[in-house]
Scaffold this motif. Structure first.
Motif, PDB file in Angstrom:
ATOM      1  N   GLY A  44       0.764  -1.232   0.000  1.00  0.00           N
ATOM      2  CA  GLY A  44       0.000   0.000   0.000  1.00  0.00           C
ATOM      3  C   GLY A  44       0.798   1.288   0.000  1.00  0.00           C
ATOM      4  O   GLY A  44       0.227   2.367  -0.013  1.00  0.00           O
ATOM      5  N   HIS A  45       2.142   1.222   0.014  1.00  0.00           N
ATOM      6  CA  HIS A  45       2.960   2.438  -0.054  1.00  0.00           C
ATOM      7  C   HIS A  45       2.882   3.008  -1.471  1.00  0.00           C
ATOM      8  O   HIS A  45       2.963   2.279  -2.447  1.00  0.00           O
ATOM      9  CB  HIS A  45       4.428   2.143   0.262  1.00  0.00           C
ATOM     10  CG  HIS A  45       4.631   1.541   1.605  1.00  0.00           C
ATOM     11  ND1 HIS A  45       4.824   0.194   1.776  1.00  0.00           N
ATOM     12  CD2 HIS A  45       4.661   2.097   2.838  1.00  0.00           C
ATOM     13  CE1 HIS A  45       4.974  -0.053   3.060  1.00  0.00           C
ATOM     14  NE2 HIS A  45       4.880   1.089   3.732  1.00  0.00           N
ATOM     15  N   SER A  46       2.768   4.324  -1.563  1.00  0.00           N
ATOM     16  CA  SER A  46       2.666   4.936  -2.887  1.00  0.00           C
ATOM     17  C   SER A  46       4.046   5.217  -3.470  1.00  0.00           C
ATOM     18  O   SER A  46       5.019   5.421  -2.746  1.00  0.00           O
ATOM     19  CB  SER A  46       1.859   6.234  -2.810  1.00  0.00           C
ATOM     20  OG  SER A  46       2.534   7.176  -2.015  1.00  0.00           O
ATOM     21  N   PHE A  47       4.111   5.183  -4.788  1.00  0.00           N
ATOM     22  CA  PHE A  47       5.306   5.591  -5.505  1.00  0.00           C
ATOM     23  C   PHE A  47       4.907   6.088  -6.876  1.00  0.00           C
ATOM     24  O   PHE A  47       3.795   5.844  -7.345  1.00  0.00           O
ATOM     25  CB  PHE A  47       6.357   4.472  -5.593  1.00  0.00           C
ATOM     26  CG  PHE A  47       5.923   3.252  -6.377  1.00  0.00           C
ATOM     27  CD1 PHE A  47       6.221   3.129  -7.722  1.00  0.00           C
ATOM     28  CD2 PHE A  47       5.238   2.223  -5.758  1.00  0.00           C
ATOM     29  CE1 PHE A  47       5.837   2.006  -8.444  1.00  0.00           C
ATOM     30  CE2 PHE A  47       4.850   1.095  -6.462  1.00  0.00           C
ATOM     31  CZ  PHE A  47       5.150   0.985  -7.810  1.00  0.00           C
ATOM     32  N   THR A  48       5.790   6.807  -7.506  1.00  0.00           N
ATOM     33  CA  THR A  48       5.521   7.386  -8.813  1.00  0.00           C
ATOM     34  C   THR A  48       6.535   6.882  -9.811  1.00  0.00           C
ATOM     35  O   THR A  48       7.740   6.852  -9.526  1.00  0.00           O
ATOM     36  CB  THR A  48       5.598   8.927  -8.747  1.00  0.00           C
ATOM     37  OG1 THR A  48       4.594   9.396  -7.847  1.00  0.00           O
ATOM     38  CG2 THR A  48       5.373   9.558 -10.103  1.00  0.00           C
ATOM     39  N   LEU A  49       6.062   6.487 -10.981  1.00  0.00           N
ATOM     40  CA  LEU A  49       6.949   6.254 -12.116  1.00  0.00           C
ATOM     41  C   LEU A  49       7.008   7.573 -12.867  1.00  0.00           C
ATOM     42  O   LEU A  49       5.973   8.107 -13.259  1.00  0.00           O
ATOM     43  CB  LEU A  49       6.405   5.165 -13.033  1.00  0.00           C
ATOM     44  CG  LEU A  49       6.306   3.759 -12.463  1.00  0.00           C
ATOM     45  CD1 LEU A  49       5.702   2.821 -13.509  1.00  0.00           C
ATOM     46  CD2 LEU A  49       7.659   3.245 -12.001  1.00  0.00           C
ATOM     47  N   ARG A  50       8.201   8.109 -13.025  1.00  0.00           N
ATOM     48  CA  ARG A  50       8.353   9.390 -13.710  1.00  0.00           C
ATOM     49  C   ARG A  50       9.285   9.198 -14.884  1.00  0.00           C
ATOM     50  O   ARG A  50      10.349   8.583 -14.764  1.00  0.00           O
ATOM     51  CB  ARG A  50       8.916  10.439 -12.760  1.00  0.00           C
ATOM     52  CG  ARG A  50       8.982  11.805 -13.383  1.00  0.00           C
ATOM     53  CD  ARG A  50       9.214  12.899 -12.377  1.00  0.00           C
ATOM     54  NE  ARG A  50      10.227  12.579 -11.394  1.00  0.00           N
ATOM     55  CZ  ARG A  50      11.262  13.369 -11.111  1.00  0.00           C
ATOM     56  NH1 ARG A  50      11.402  14.513 -11.717  1.00  0.00           N
ATOM     57  NH2 ARG A  50      12.131  13.015 -10.204  1.00  0.00           N
ATOM     58  N   LEU A  51       8.861   9.705 -16.037  1.00  0.00           N
ATOM     59  CA  LEU A  51       9.663   9.606 -17.248  1.00  0.00           C
ATOM     60  C   LEU A  51      10.962  10.364 -17.038  1.00  0.00           C
ATOM     61  O   LEU A  51      10.958  11.543 -16.673  1.00  0.00           O
ATOM     62  CB  LEU A  51       8.892  10.152 -18.449  1.00  0.00           C
ATOM     63  CG  LEU A  51       9.470   9.862 -19.819  1.00  0.00           C
ATOM     64  CD1 LEU A  51       9.547   8.351 -20.065  1.00  0.00           C
ATOM     65  CD2 LEU A  51       8.611  10.511 -20.884  1.00  0.00           C
ATOM     66  N   ASN A  52      12.068   9.678 -17.237  1.00  0.00           N
ATOM     67  CA  ASN A  52      13.376  10.291 -17.087  1.00  0.00           C
ATOM     68  C   ASN A  52      13.703  11.025 -18.377  1.00  0.00           C
ATOM     69  O   ASN A  52      13.879  10.397 -19.413  1.00  0.00           O
ATOM     70  CB  ASN A  52      14.418   9.212 -16.804  1.00  0.00           C
ATOM     71  CG  ASN A  52      15.732   9.773 -16.357  1.00  0.00           C
ATOM     72  OD1 ASN A  52      15.816  10.919 -15.936  1.00  0.00           O
ATOM     73  ND2 ASN A  52      16.775   8.961 -16.445  1.00  0.00           N
ATOM     74  N   PRO A  53      13.760  12.361 -18.353  1.00  0.00           N
ATOM     75  CA  PRO A  53      14.019  13.103 -19.598  1.00  0.00           C
ATOM     76  C   PRO A  53      15.407  12.759 -20.135  1.00  0.00           C
ATOM     77  O   PRO A  53      16.356  12.596 -19.377  1.00  0.00           O
ATOM     78  CB  PRO A  53      13.937  14.558 -19.182  1.00  0.00           C
ATOM     79  CG  PRO A  53      14.098  14.570 -17.702  1.00  0.00           C
ATOM     80  CD  PRO A  53      13.672  13.222 -17.196  1.00  0.00           C
ATOM     81  N   THR A  54      15.483  12.629 -21.436  1.00  0.00           N
ATOM     82  CA  THR A  54      16.772  12.350 -22.052  1.00  0.00           C
ATOM     83  C   THR A  54      17.638  13.582 -21.976  1.00  0.00           C
ATOM     84  O   THR A  54      17.167  14.718 -22.120  1.00  0.00           O
ATOM     85  CB  THR A  54      16.607  11.907 -23.524  1.00  0.00           C
ATOM     86  OG1 THR A  54      15.929  12.959 -24.220  1.00  0.00           O
ATOM     87  CG2 THR A  54      15.808  10.627 -23.636  1.00  0.00           C
ATOM     88  N   THR A  55      18.918  13.383 -21.774  1.00  0.00           N
ATOM     89  CA  THR A  55      19.840  14.492 -21.654  1.00  0.00           C
ATOM     90  C   THR A  55      20.764  14.598 -22.865  1.00  0.00           C
ATOM     91  O   THR A  55      21.610  15.464 -22.917  1.00  0.00           O
ATOM     92  CB  THR A  55      20.704  14.361 -20.384  1.00  0.00           C
ATOM     93  OG1 THR A  55      21.368  13.100 -20.416  1.00  0.00           O
ATOM     94  CG2 THR A  55      19.837  14.441 -19.139  1.00  0.00           C
ATOM     95  N   ALA A  56      20.585  13.709 -23.825  1.00  0.00           N
ATOM     96  CA  ALA A  56      21.432  13.739 -25.014  1.00  0.00           C
ATOM     97  C   ALA A  56      21.083  14.955 -25.876  1.00  0.00           C
ATOM     98  O   ALA A  56      19.923  15.324 -26.002  1.00  0.00           O
ATOM     99  CB  ALA A  56      21.240  12.471 -25.835  1.00  0.00           C
ATOM    100  N   PRO A  57      22.104  15.586 -26.454  1.00  0.00           N
ATOM    101  CA  PRO A  57      21.829  16.735 -27.315  1.00  0.00           C
ATOM    102  C   PRO A  57      21.099  16.319 -28.583  1.00  0.00           C
ATOM    103  O   PRO A  57      21.255  15.203 -29.056  1.00  0.00           O
ATOM    104  CB  PRO A  57      23.222  17.295 -27.637  1.00  0.00           C
ATOM    105  CG  PRO A  57      24.164  16.161 -27.400  1.00  0.00           C
ATOM    106  CD  PRO A  57      23.522  15.270 -26.354  1.00  0.00           C
TER     107      PRO A  57
END
Length: 130
Positions: A114-127
């Protein structure tokens, strides 16, 4: 000289072995410590989580206000859909199904305890190319 070498997030739960197994598989990690009341894992990228036995543990009610969030994990992923399939396949459940407001794409879930967590899209850092 660094005084604090690392930190471990510890979640209270009734069955630490089962919750550790959920996160070990989700984070593609390994078991690093186990005792009668505490199980610790290290994820593939080095994140450390531990699970402490509390036979009276009750899951947070978030997003309902009667019981505070208590703790919250953000897991950065490259593919939200693939990560969601893994979470659900391991026994997690979605709790925030609407599109999140703000600059990040994210989705909310709860683990089997029952603990909450978030999946968050990891933004790409490549130019950008071209």
């Amino acid at each position: 000289m660094t005084l604090v070498k690392t930190a471990v997030v510890i979640l209270d739960c009734a069955e630490p072995e089962k919750l550790a197994e959920f996160y070990k598989k989700l984070l593609e990690g390994e078991l690093t410590e186990a005792s009668a009341n505490l199980v610790e894992i290290r994820g593939a990228d080095g994140v450390r989580l531990a699970f402490r036995r509390d036979v009276n543990a009750t899951p947070p009610s978030w997003p309902r206000p009667e019981n505070s969030l208590q703790a919250h994990l953000d897991l950065l992923v490259e593919d939200l859909d693939e990560a969601e399939r893994r979470v659900v396949g391991l026994g997690g459940r979605p709790i925030e199904t609407r599109d999140a407001a703000g600059p990040y794409e994210e989705r909310g879930y709860s683990d089997p305890a029952g603990h909450s967590f978030t999946l968050r899209l990891n933004p790409t850092t490549a130019p950008k190319q071209g």
